[in-house]
Design an enzyme around this catalytic site. Structure first.
Site, PDB file in Angstrom:
ATOM      1  N   ARG A 144       0.924  -1.241  -0.004  1.00 40.36           N
ATOM      2  CA  ARG A 144       0.115   0.047  -0.088  1.00 40.36           C
ATOM      3  C   ARG A 144       0.872   1.092  -0.039  1.00 40.36           C
ATOM      4  NH1 ARG A 144      -1.806   1.888   4.383  1.00 40.36           N
ATOM      5  NH2 ARG A 144      -2.391  -0.031   5.459  1.00 40.36           N
ATOM      6  N   TYR A 148     -15.985  17.971 -14.907  1.00 44.35           N
ATOM      7  CA  TYR A 148     -16.574  16.462 -15.261  1.00 44.35           C
ATOM      8  C   TYR A 148     -17.517  16.091 -14.243  1.00 44.35           C
ATOM      9  CZ  TYR A 148     -16.076  11.649 -14.761  1.00 44.35           C
ATOM     10  OH  TYR A 148     -16.491  10.233 -14.746  1.00 44.35           O
ATOM     11  N   ASP A 163      -7.007  19.391 -14.405  1.00 44.05           N
ATOM     12  CA  ASP A 163      -7.432  18.120 -14.962  1.00 44.05           C
ATOM     13  C   ASP A 163      -7.027  18.008 -16.481  1.00 44.05           C
ATOM     14  OD1 ASP A 163      -8.831  15.762 -16.110  1.00 44.05           O
ATOM     15  OD2 ASP A 163     -10.667  15.935 -14.844  1.00 44.05           O
ATOM     16  N   LYS A 221      -8.120   6.759 -19.480  1.00 46.14           N
ATOM     17  CA  LYS A 221      -8.341   7.437 -20.865  1.00 46.14           C
ATOM     18  C   LYS A 221      -7.103   7.237 -21.733  1.00 46.14           C
ATOM     19  CE  LYS A 221     -12.226   8.199 -18.660  1.00 46.14           C
ATOM     20  NZ  LYS A 221     -12.539   9.528 -18.197  1.00 46.14           N
TER      21      LYS A 221
HETATM   22  C1  LIG Z   1     -13.095  10.020 -16.879  1.00 42.29           C
HETATM   23  C2  LIG Z   1     -12.845  11.250 -16.278  1.00 42.29           C
HETATM   24  C3  LIG Z   1     -12.593  11.564 -14.830  1.00 42.29           C
HETATM   25  C4  LIG Z   1     -12.853  10.650 -13.839  1.00 42.29           C
HETATM   26  O1  LIG Z   1     -11.886   9.460 -14.152  1.00 42.29           O
HETATM   27  P1  LIG Z   1     -12.116   7.866 -13.621  1.00 42.29           P
HETATM   28  O2  LIG Z   1     -10.894   7.147 -14.056  1.00 42.29           O
HETATM   29  O3  LIG Z   1     -13.277   7.277 -14.458  1.00 42.29           O
HETATM   30  O4  LIG Z   1     -12.562   7.743 -12.185  1.00 42.29           O
HETATM   31  C5  LIG Z   1     -12.020  12.797 -14.481  1.00 42.29           C
HETATM   32  N1  LIG Z   1     -12.089  13.925 -15.286  1.00 42.29           N
HETATM   33  C6  LIG Z   1     -11.900  13.549 -16.794  1.00 42.29           C
HETATM   34  C7  LIG Z   1     -12.009  14.761 -17.651  1.00 42.29           C
HETATM   35  C8  LIG Z   1     -12.657  12.431 -17.134  1.00 42.29           C
HETATM   36  O5  LIG Z   1     -12.950  12.209 -18.502  1.00 42.29           O
END
Ligand SMILES: *Cc1c(COP(=O)(O)O)cnc(C)c1O
Length: 374
Positions: A48, A100, A171, A196
């Site tokens: 962890r 988001y 982000d 992503k």
């Molecule tokens: C998908 C996404 C998230 C969240 O990520 P997860 O891996 O689904 O928890 C946050 N910000 C953006 C812009 C995203 O596309």
């Protein structure tokens, strides 16, 4: 300085000392033996707190964003939540009104009564200034935004934030580290959903934070990562680090295809509007050219004829999977309002596309067929 194609292959990677394996093994062990003197000279004690595959992943992530350290998480939402948890109760957050939805919901449900927040248009300079309060501790940026592909001027917001001693998190999921380098524009921390583009194959969930400075705030973030334990498993770290080795080449393909698909859609009579930062018609194309290294693989478009016509287009397409998420090799399409729920401001006829790595001629032919029949 090493070019990014080289960096993603070599940063964090090394020939394994015990076997000479060129590809480092996946270390599944949750625990590590102490030296005779009681120390952990190899740096690992319990998984962890740290694991070699996570360490390798965090090394390449930090280098990719030009940061000093990275922390990997089990999901993008876990990475975002760690930022919110790191703030003193009562801290005021300014976030974009099209943040988001998963993170916006986190703030509104899990952090209601603990943190204060305002969701505003960060492009409105006067409003932004007026929204700053004595207890404002964080401005959250997401650019390009989802699903309207609106941009925020990172350098401008970061300069204002610095003047007021406010931290900035960006982000960077939509642009990827190849599309934009928020730390170099003044952000303090970059966040990714590695689910992503970084993962890139729609087969793992993960998140990351990358910091410009190893300061007290970052130490708290690392504490939450290690004490909270929302960490990715060694196998996920391995697959993610593996995917990152091809990120620059994959992004080139996504960006190339997205630009050509956007240009195709823009001239189609069944299409009302296309939103893509690489189009001259994008309201912030100048800012895109200034702050982005490439325009990404995400675009949205509005279908003439409303919600029903948009649904018909989706159902006629054969190469674009009707699915949420983004950044994988396969093209995905969704009518975004359907997933965002009844209180969404997203136009009902808006389709969001994650442009994949299929040949662009095939994608355009599929789109042409669907639009002409819709
Ligand atoms: C998908 C996404 C998230 C969240 O990520 P997860 O891996 O689904 O928890 C946050 N910000 C953006 C812009 C995203 O596309």
């Amino acid at each position: 300085m090493m070019k990014v194609e080289t960096l993603v292959i070599h940063a964090g990677s090394h020939v394994d000392e015990s076997t000479s394996a060129v590809v480092a093994p996946i270390v599944l062990s949750t625990t590590f033996e102490r030296d005779h003197d009681g120390n952990y000279s190899k740096g690992y004690s319990y998984s962890r707190a740290g694991n070699p595959n996570r360490q390798a992943l965090e090394t390449v992530l930090a280098r990719l964003e030009g940061g000093v350290q990275a922390a990997a998480f089990a999901s993008g939402n876990a990475a975002g939540m760690t930022v919110f948890q790191s703030l003193k109760p009562g801290t005021h957050i300014i976030a974009p009104d099209d943040m988001y939805h998963g993170l916006r919901n986190q703030l509104k449900t899990l952090f209601a009564g603990i943190l204060e927040f305002d969701f505003i248009d960060l492009n409105n300079d006067e409003l932004l200034l007026a929204t700053i309060k004595p207890n404002t501790g964080l401005i959250w940026i997401e650019t390009p935004s989802n699903p309207l592909l609106k941009l925020t001027d990172i350098a401008k917001v970061a300069a204002l934030a610095r003047k007021h001693d406010i931290k900035v998190v960006c982000d960077n999921t939509f642009a990827s580290p190849l599309g934009q380098q928020p730390l170099s524009l003044g952000a303090d921390v970059v966040m990714h959903s590695t689910t992503k583009y970084l993962g890139g194959h729609s087969d793992l969930t993960g998140g990351a934070l990358i910091t410009a400075q190893d300061d007290e705030w970052w130490k708290k973030i690392l504490n939450i990562q290690q004490m909270g334990g929302a960490i990715p498993a060694p196998t996920d770290c391995y697959w993610l680090a593996r995917s990152i080795k091809t990120l620059p080449y994959r992004m080139r393909g996504h960006v190339h295809n997205a630009q050509l698909l956007a240009e195709y859609l823009e001239q189609h009579t069944q299409v009302e509007q296309v939103l893509y930062p690489g189009l001259a018609s994008h309201p912030q194309h100048e800012l895109a050219k200034q702050q982005m290294l490439s325009f990404g693989g995400m675009l949205s478009f509005m279908v003439a004829g409303g919600k029903d016509a948009a649904e018909r287009v989706i159902n006629k397409l054969q190469l674009f999977a009707r699915a949420t998420s983004l950044g994988g090799v396969e093209s995905l399409i969704e009518r975004r309002a359907a997933i965002e729920g009844p209180d969404t401001k997203t136009p009902q006829n808006l389709l969001r596309v994650s442009v994949g790595l299929e040949h662009i001629d095939d994608l355009i032919a599929d789109m042409q067929n669907a639009l002409n029949k819709a």
